[in-house]
Motif scaffolding. Sequence first.
Motif, short mmCIF file in Angstrom:
data_model
loop_
_atom_site.label_atom_id
_atom_site.label_comp_id
_atom_site.label_asym_id
_atom_site.label_seq_id
_atom_site.Cartn_x
_atom_site.Cartn_y
_atom_site.Cartn_z
N ASN A 54 0.79 -1.23 0.00
CA ASN A 54 0.00 0.00 0.00
C ASN A 54 0.83 1.29 0.00
O ASN A 54 0.29 2.38 0.11
N MET A 55 2.16 1.17 -0.10
CA MET A 55 3.01 2.36 -0.10
C MET A 55 4.40 2.04 -0.62
O MET A 55 4.73 0.87 -0.85
N LEU A 56 5.19 3.08 -0.81
CA LEU A 56 6.58 2.94 -1.24
C LEU A 56 7.47 3.64 -0.23
O LEU A 56 7.09 4.66 0.34
N GLU A 57 8.66 3.10 -0.03
CA GLU A 57 9.67 3.76 0.80
C GLU A 57 10.91 3.94 -0.06
O GLU A 57 11.38 2.99 -0.67
N LEU A 85 18.53 10.57 2.63
CA LEU A 85 17.16 11.09 2.54
C LEU A 85 16.20 9.92 2.56
O LEU A 85 16.42 8.92 1.87
N HIS A 86 15.17 10.04 3.34
CA HIS A 86 14.14 9.00 3.46
C HIS A 86 12.81 9.62 3.05
O HIS A 86 12.44 10.68 3.54
N LEU A 87 12.11 8.95 2.13
CA LEU A 87 10.83 9.46 1.64
C LEU A 87 9.82 8.32 1.64
O LEU A 87 10.09 7.22 1.15
N VAL A 88 8.66 8.58 2.20
CA VAL A 88 7.55 7.63 2.20
C VAL A 88 6.52 8.13 1.18
O VAL A 88 6.16 9.30 1.19
N VAL A 89 6.09 7.23 0.30
CA VAL A 89 5.10 7.57 -0.71
C VAL A 89 3.83 6.79 -0.41
O VAL A 89 3.84 5.56 -0.37
N LYS A 90 2.75 7.54 -0.18
CA LYS A 90 1.45 6.92 0.06
C LYS A 90 0.50 7.37 -1.04
O LYS A 90 0.81 8.26 -1.82
N GLU A 100 8.02 17.18 3.82
CA GLU A 100 9.26 16.81 3.13
C GLU A 100 9.61 15.33 3.23
O GLU A 100 10.43 14.84 2.47
N GLU A 101 8.99 14.61 4.14
CA GLU A 101 9.27 13.18 4.28
C GLU A 101 8.12 12.29 3.80
O GLU A 101 8.22 11.08 3.85
N LEU A 102 7.05 12.91 3.36
CA LEU A 102 5.88 12.16 2.92
C LEU A 102 5.35 12.76 1.62
O LEU A 102 5.13 13.96 1.52
N LEU A 103 5.16 11.90 0.64
CA LEU A 103 4.60 12.30 -0.64
C LEU A 103 3.31 11.51 -0.84
O LEU A 103 3.30 10.29 -0.68
N ILE A 104 2.24 12.21 -1.17
CA ILE A 104 0.98 11.53 -1.45
C ILE A 104 0.70 11.66 -2.94
O ILE A 104 0.63 12.76 -3.48
#
Length: 179
Positions: A54-57, A85-90, A100-104
């Motif tokens: 359900n998401m990407l890291e 850099l750590h990014l969570v994509v939901k 800056e750490e979460l992209l929807i």
Amino acid sequence: MKKLKEYIIPFVGLKVGKHHFDYQIDNQFFEFFEYDDFNSVKVSVDLLLEKKSNMLELHFSIEGTVNLNCDVSNEAYDQPVEHQLHLVVKFGEEYNDENEELLILPHGAYEIEVHQYIYEAIVLALPYKRLHPGIEDGTLNSEILDKLEELQPVQKEVNENNEVDPRWNKLKNLLNDNK
């Protein structure tokens, strides 16, 4: 604006799990962003994309050198760059990159563009004040440094008796009068 195709990752076709992407960043990359503060760039980016149901890291590991000019002497030098850099994509109703750490991404999205994150990570990994290492350790010989030293304000010598300039006493009296 044209896109950098090699920095677009179509995640729909990827299996659940970890996937590696390697990028070599040079001056051409920064020309796309019309950013010309660097003399030369040699940075490698290791991107680990972990696809979950359900998401990407995304984990960016950035390492290399950037040749830029010193803010004091204007001499070119190599500045080491290292950043994580750590990014969570939901997924949600609409695109949102305010955090800056979460992209929807919207539910129908099938790819992610990572070039903006790489660009920002490299630029933000640089120190605010760019100082040639030779200035800090005193080994840099430069006409500009010699001129700066020559123009540096001279400190006035203290009176032999350590007396304070009488004009300061008058100013102190003004402070005492107001009490």
